[in-house]
Write a protein that holds these residues in place. Structure first.
Motif, short mmCIF file in Angstrom:
data_model
loop_
_atom_site.label_atom_id
_atom_site.label_comp_id
_atom_site.label_asym_id
_atom_site.label_seq_id
_atom_site.Cartn_x
_atom_site.Cartn_y
_atom_site.Cartn_z
N UNK A 54 14.60 27.19 42.40
CA UNK A 54 13.64 26.22 42.34
C UNK A 54 14.34 24.59 42.02
N UNK A 55 13.46 23.73 42.25
CA UNK A 55 13.90 22.12 41.99
C UNK A 55 13.99 21.97 40.56
N UNK A 56 13.59 22.79 39.72
CA UNK A 56 13.37 22.40 38.36
C UNK A 56 13.97 23.76 37.31
N UNK A 57 14.01 23.44 36.02
CA UNK A 57 14.35 24.38 35.02
C UNK A 57 13.61 24.16 33.91
N UNK A 58 13.55 25.06 32.74
CA UNK A 58 13.09 24.60 31.71
C UNK A 58 14.06 24.72 30.44
N UNK A 59 14.00 23.76 29.96
CA UNK A 59 14.98 23.39 28.44
C UNK A 59 14.28 23.10 27.33
N UNK A 60 14.62 24.08 26.15
CA UNK A 60 14.23 23.65 24.83
C UNK A 60 15.29 23.62 23.78
N UNK A 61 15.09 22.68 23.02
CA UNK A 61 16.11 22.38 21.81
C UNK A 61 15.57 22.77 20.50
N UNK A 62 16.47 23.47 19.93
CA UNK A 62 16.34 23.81 18.47
C UNK A 62 17.16 22.85 17.47
N UNK A 63 16.46 22.22 16.56
CA UNK A 63 17.33 21.20 15.62
C UNK A 63 17.35 21.51 14.33
N UNK A 64 18.28 21.28 13.44
CA UNK A 64 18.43 21.48 12.10
C UNK A 64 18.72 19.85 11.62
N UNK A 65 18.15 19.73 10.29
CA UNK A 65 18.26 18.47 9.66
C UNK A 65 17.00 18.68 8.58
N UNK A 66 16.29 17.53 8.60
CA UNK A 66 15.01 17.57 7.60
C UNK A 66 13.77 18.10 7.84
N UNK A 67 13.99 18.79 8.78
CA UNK A 67 12.75 19.63 9.41
C UNK A 67 11.61 18.68 9.96
N UNK A 68 12.10 17.64 10.73
CA UNK A 68 10.93 16.94 11.08
C UNK A 68 10.30 15.81 10.32
N UNK A 69 10.91 15.80 9.34
CA UNK A 69 10.62 14.93 8.36
C UNK A 69 10.88 13.44 8.51
N UNK A 70 11.40 12.62 7.64
CA UNK A 70 11.38 11.21 7.68
C UNK A 70 12.61 10.49 8.68
#
Length: 148
Positions: free
Chosen positions: A69-85
């Motif tokens: 296909x002309x596209x793909x799906x990508x998702x990131x997992x992050x570490x840090x202060x859990x989406x806080x400040x």
């Protein structure tokens, strides 16, 4: 007791079975079942999104860039202060890709910054992590792709 998952507490086998001991055993069974459930869930997810190794990472991304296909799906997992400040300063823990290659749906997860707990309770970097240098190179490659 019948299933063999747990027995009497050590040193209490010849004493009367008390409510306090029953509650402690019940708590131990709950914890064991919780750990089993987490392991079961993790196993299912690994089957669905297998870990991509350092050796397979480049080919995995190249297949994505040559996907059907002309596209793909990508998702990131992050570490840090859990989406806080400071949520925009979090580090990338890993990323997943989903694409169709040669008619087959391909899923995978590339770990970058994951940790494992040791028997002593310490956390160490997971040896299955792909190096940051290679990982960031592959992310850049994906972002510069016309499929993006």
């Amino acid at each position: 007791f019948k299933e063999g998952k747990i027995g009497r507490e050590a040193g209490k086998e010849s004493k009367a079975f008390t409510k306090a001991e029953a509650l402690r055993l019940y708590k131990a069974i709950q914890e064991a079942e919780r750990k089993e459930k987490i392991e079961e869930m993790a196993t299912k997810e690994w089957e669905k999104y297998p870990l991509i190794s350092q050796e397979d990472a480049e080919q995995w991304v190249d297949n994505c860039l040559n996907a059907d296909d002309d596209y793909f799906a990508m998702d990131f997992e992050t570490v840090g202060d859990n989406g806080g400040k400071y949520k925009y300063r979090e580090q990338i823990a890993g990323f997943s890709l989903t694409y169709r290659f040669n008619g087959k749906l391909v899923n995978g997860y590339l770990p970058i910054l994951h940790y494992k707990e040791t028997a002593t309770g310490e956390f160490v970097e997971d040896p299955r992590n792909v190096s940051k240098g290679l990982s960031y190179h592959l992310i850049e490659k994906l972002f510069h792709s016309p499929k993006n």
